[in-house]
Design a protein around this motif. Structure first.
Motif, PDB file in Angstrom:
ATOM      1  N   ASP A 289       0.729  -1.209  -0.095  1.00 17.21           N
ATOM      2  CA  ASP A 289       0.071  -0.002   0.026  1.00 17.21           C
ATOM      3  C   ASP A 289       0.903   1.299  -0.137  1.00 17.21           C
ATOM      4  N   CYS A 290       0.244   2.203  -0.883  1.00 19.54           N
ATOM      5  CA  CYS A 290       1.147   3.540  -0.970  1.00 19.54           C
ATOM      6  C   CYS A 290       0.197   4.614  -1.042  1.00 19.54           C
ATOM      7  N   LEU A 291       0.866   5.778  -1.851  1.00 22.11           N
ATOM      8  CA  LEU A 291       0.051   6.889  -1.784  1.00 22.11           C
ATOM      9  C   LEU A 291      -1.307   6.599  -3.004  1.00 22.11           C
ATOM     10  N   GLU A 292      -0.843   5.838  -4.055  1.00 23.77           N
ATOM     11  CA  GLU A 292      -1.890   5.637  -4.942  1.00 23.77           C
ATOM     12  C   GLU A 292      -3.070   4.865  -4.181  1.00 23.77           C
ATOM     13  N   THR A 293      -2.974   3.713  -3.427  1.00 25.80           N
ATOM     14  CA  THR A 293      -3.785   3.038  -2.936  1.00 25.80           C
ATOM     15  C   THR A 293      -4.521   3.704  -1.593  1.00 25.80           C
ATOM     16  N   LEU A 294      -3.725   4.254  -0.682  1.00 30.39           N
ATOM     17  CA  LEU A 294      -4.199   4.832   0.481  1.00 30.39           C
ATOM     18  C   LEU A 294      -4.798   6.174   0.224  1.00 30.39           C
ATOM     19  N   GLU A 295      -4.512   6.991  -0.672  1.00 35.18           N
ATOM     20  CA  GLU A 295      -5.105   8.299  -0.753  1.00 35.18           C
ATOM     21  C   GLU A 295      -5.955   8.284  -2.013  1.00 35.18           C
ATOM     22  N   GLU A 296      -5.214   8.182  -3.178  1.00 36.77           N
ATOM     23  CA  GLU A 296      -6.225   8.203  -4.421  1.00 36.77           C
ATOM     24  C   GLU A 296      -7.196   7.234  -4.651  1.00 36.77           C
ATOM     25  N   ILE A 297      -7.266   5.856  -3.916  1.00 36.94           N
ATOM     26  CA  ILE A 297      -7.891   5.010  -4.356  1.00 36.94           C
ATOM     27  C   ILE A 297      -9.093   4.961  -2.856  1.00 36.94           C
ATOM     28  N   ALA A 298      -8.422   4.891  -1.750  1.00 34.43           N
ATOM     29  CA  ALA A 298      -9.232   4.799  -0.468  1.00 34.43           C
ATOM     30  C   ALA A 298      -9.818   5.924  -0.141  1.00 34.43           C
ATOM     31  N   MET A 299      -9.180   7.240  -0.392  1.00 31.62           N
ATOM     32  CA  MET A 299      -9.808   8.437   0.073  1.00 31.62           C
ATOM     33  C   MET A 299     -10.580   9.266  -1.124  1.00 31.62           C
ATOM     34  N   GLU A 300      -9.882   9.511  -2.144  1.00 34.77           N
ATOM     35  CA  GLU A 300     -10.588  10.260  -3.388  1.00 34.77           C
ATOM     36  C   GLU A 300     -11.530   9.355  -4.175  1.00 34.77           C
ATOM     37  N   GLY A 301     -11.227   7.998  -4.340  1.00 39.59           N
ATOM     38  CA  GLY A 301     -12.190   7.329  -4.910  1.00 39.59           C
ATOM     39  C   GLY A 301     -13.586   7.155  -4.053  1.00 39.59           C
ATOM     40  N   GLN A 302     -13.510   6.997  -2.758  1.00 41.27           N
ATOM     41  CA  GLN A 302     -14.724   6.874  -1.828  1.00 41.27           C
ATOM     42  C   GLN A 302     -15.490   8.404  -1.993  1.00 41.27           C
ATOM     43  N   GLU A 303     -14.745   9.331  -1.973  1.00 38.94           N
ATOM     44  CA  GLU A 303     -15.275  10.701  -2.086  1.00 38.94           C
ATOM     45  C   GLU A 303     -16.117  10.689  -3.322  1.00 38.94           C
ATOM     46  N   ILE A 304     -15.601  10.634  -4.508  1.00 40.42           N
ATOM     47  CA  ILE A 304     -16.274  10.335  -5.754  1.00 40.42           C
ATOM     48  C   ILE A 304     -17.533   9.483  -5.718  1.00 40.42           C
ATOM     49  N   PHE A 305     -17.483   8.434  -5.250  1.00 37.01           N
ATOM     50  CA  PHE A 305     -18.197   7.174  -4.945  1.00 37.01           C
ATOM     51  C   PHE A 305     -19.798   7.718  -4.199  1.00 37.01           C
TER      52      PHE A 305
END
Length: 344
Positions: A289-305
């Motif tokens: 896990d890294c920036l792309e999974t923890l921030e882009e996917i877990a945070m930004e992705g959830q916000e979009i959804f």
């Protein structure tokens, strides 16, 4: 010959400060296999534009996911390395392609322990110019310049090995147990379409359409898109996902050139708009896990959804230092040490 293993991951800034992020991004983006345009144009783009704007925003993103112990990717990679070291009798070192934990330092650590034959292990299931290739090319350059008597073998892409698919599927199943999901999205790091064509050893197979990745070809040995699609297909079969219940997308595009489609953020948006209320997202291009999974996917992705009307959003962690994954990598390492021909 004394054998040793060098695990190599992507890397991380020293801290989430804009200064350290800028230094890291400069090294990363100036790699000719990451932004594969002529040097002068790459310099103008990276140093003249990107590094004047992106470090501050990236630093803010890193600050959201930074752990007390340091960069999640580094911490998780170190945990993996230590667990593997407990399972094998050969020295196991860890290096990063970018940042202060250099491949040169990793090789030197092994040489100082008397190692004369190294298994170079890029921690990427799929082959890509910007990941596996840049690691193996740099390692060979360093060997020629600083370690001419050292023998280095590289682990090829392992995306379709049955035991890897088994471990990945078990991890996904475990993390989805008891969770609501109408759709499972496999999100892979994106690359420019031209990278796919450049990696095509046949110089004719890759069309980046709906057919070439499913048509047998020697090109698949180095085709990132095919290898991502195969992981999705194999895991989908293993976990008995039904048609329409799962799909593939690509994240983290940069610039204006065509990148692999469909884009993850737009796919999440579309799924929400189309009435999907419960989704799970998996990131099999990363083992840590890294920036792309923890921030882009877990945070930004959830916000979009959620903005699109979605309700339950589940992110499945990377394999990280999962015990089954440790056992698998240790088995491959021991097999290589005992009979190198069989691992290739």
């Amino acid at each position: 010959m004394k054998k040793g293993i060098l695990l190599v991951n992507l890397g991380s800034p020293e801290s989430p400060s804009p200064k350290d992020v800028k230094k890291y991004l400069g090294e990363f983006l100036m790699d000719e296999r990451v932004i594969d345009i002529p040097f002068l144009a790459r310099t103008a783009l990276v140093k003249g534009i990107i590094l004047k704007t992106r470090p501050k925003a990236s630093a803010a993103a890193y600050q959201k996911i930074w752990w007390d112990e340091g960069s999640p990717l580094i911490v998780l990679s170190e945990r993996l390395q230590k667990k593997i070291q407990n399972e094998v009798e050969y020295p196991v070192a860890l290096a990063m392609r970018y940042g202060s934990m250099t491949i040169k330092k990793g090789l030197q650590e092994l040489v100082d322990k008397g190692v004369t034959e190294v298994l170079l292990f890029p921690l990427y299931p799929q082959f890509a110019m910007a990941t596996t290739e840049t690691i193996t090319v740099l390692a060979e350059e360093l060997r020629k310049e600083f370690f001419p008597s050292l023998k280095i073998e590289s682990v090829p892409a392992f995306y379709n090995k049955p035991d890897y698919i088994e471990v990945l599927s078990n991890s996904i199943k475990k993390h989805l147990e008891g969770k609501k999901y109408d759709h499972v999205l496999f999100s892979y790091h994106g690359v420019p379409e031209r990278h796919i064509r450049k990696s095509d050893i046949t110089k004719s197979h890759c069309k980046i359409d709906k057919s070439c990745c499913s048509t047998p070809s020697k090109a698949h040995e180095f085709c990132y898109r095919h290898q991502c699609m195969e992981v999705t297909r194999l895991v989908g079969e293993k976990l008995q996902f039904t048609e329409g219940e799962f799909s593939t997308s690509f994240q983290s595009r940069l610039g204006f050139d065509p990148w692999l489609l469909p884009y993850t953020d737009r796919t999440i948006e579309r799924l929400g708009k189309n009435g999907v209320k419960n989704m799970a997202i998996i990131t099999p291009a990363f083992v840590s896990d890294c920036l792309e999974t923890l921030e882009e996917i877990a945070m930004e992705g959830q916000e979009i959804f959620h903005e699109m009307g979605g309700e339950n959003y589940t992110t499945v962690p990377c394999l990280n230092d999962d015990d089954e994954f440790v056992e698998l990598l240790s088995k491959w390492i021991n097999t290589w040490a005992e009979s190198p021909v069989e691992t290739n």
